[in-house]
Enzyme design. Structure first.
Site: not given
Ligand SMILES: [Zn+2]
Length: 322
Positions: A95, A97, A272
């Site tokens: 992930d 972001d 993450d």
């Protein structure tokens, strides 16, 4: 384009007029019955969980009637998804972001075009390593609304436990400085990471380069002074030509060692890790609406040409009057 939340009316319009159940990627549709679904109806987090759909038509109807604030499905496959029981395997997920990139050139409050582009560059680098070093190929990239999800479905990784996944994350992001002292036949050698053109030292060099090219004077790096950052900005042109030896000389070897150590620890948050090691995670459903920013979570066919501000904007945004 401002990223303001979608109203309940806009959500309804999206799910009834624009969204198509066949926009959900095939890798999810064909494993629908083994996955847990979760929904956020009020914008307070996904608390409607343990949902299972026996076919895409049930899911389609659910979305049309309920027009959720957010929709998620599990990365895990279960024998009994309704009880989150009988775990079979789980996608390996990374992930990225845009909001959480540790070294951002934009310095914006939330996300903007600059950091979303930077997130895309990071995703490119990660995919190169996932393919080249890990030899994986069943890779899907999804725009999440504020960044990117890399979802890997190769059979050889889907059974892996959290410990192995955590090791893979550390390798991919470059969170350890590679050793530089080697010895052979009683002789000691010093090889800086940038002189080793393969394996982990090369991954590390790529990630450090990406970080240095985006660093600005406000970037907080442990034990790295403003003077070092000024020197980086002054000499980083050299890195575009991969003149690492010269660059290190300009910075000074002691300061250089401090610099890469600081960047290595920041690299830990490039992806993450909590998402990667969680074997029962639910992830935003591709094709669904990210109501917080009014963008569509979108399966990406060509990362090179993908532009979220062209390809992930729902129609209602263009029809807004204000
Ligand atoms: Zn930004």
């Amino acid at each position: 384009m401002d990223l303001k939340p979608a109203t309940p009316n806009e959500r309804r319009q999206y799910y009834r007029e624009e969204w198509d159940v066949n926009d959900i990627p095939e890798f999810i549709r064909k494993t629908l019955t083994q996955r847990e679904f979760g929904f956020d109806h009020m914008g307070r987090g996904p608390n409607d969980r343990y949902r299972v759909f026996q076919n895409t038509d049930y899911l389609r109807k659910f979305m049309r009637y309920r027009t959720p604030f957010a929709a998620y499905s599990s990365v895990a496959f279960y024998h009994k998804p309704r009880r989150r029981d009988g775990w079979i395997k789980a996608e390996l997920v990374f992930d990225v972001d845009a909001k959480d990139i540790p070294i951002r050139s934009c310095g914006c409050e939330n996300v903007c075009e600059i950091c979303l582009n930077q997130a895309k560059d990071i995703v490119h680098g990660l995919i190169d390593t996932i393919q080249g070093d890990l030899g994986l190929s069943d890779i899907h990239v999804v725009y999440s609304g504020r960044g990117y999800h890399i979802r890997v479905l190769d059979d050889k990784v889907m059974g892996m436990d959290s410990d192995v996944r955590s090791q893979i994350v550390k390798y991919l992001v470059g969170s350890d400085v590679p050793r530089s002292e080697y010895s052979s036949h009683g002789m000691k050698y010093n090889l800086e990471h940038f002189t080793v053109p393969f394996g982990y030292p090369q991954v590390f060099t790529d990630r450090v380069k990406q970080a240095l090219l985006n660093l600005n004077l406000d970037t907080e790096i442990d034990e790295v002074s403003k003077d070092i950052k000024k020197a980086v900005i002054k000499h980083r042109e050299l890195l575009s030509e991969d003149q690492w030896g010269l660059f290190r000389k300009e910075i000074g070897p002691v300061r250089y060692a401090r610099l890469v150590k600081g960047i290595a620890s920041l690299n830990l948050t490039l992806v993450d890790a909590k998402v990667s090691i969680d074997l029962k995670r639910i992830l935003r459903l591709p094709s669904s609406l990210h109501s917080g920013v009014s963008m569509k979570s979108t399966l990406i066919k060509n990362l090179e040409t993908f532009d979220p501000f062209q390809d992930a904007v729902p129609k209602f945004v263009y029809e807004r009057k204000d």
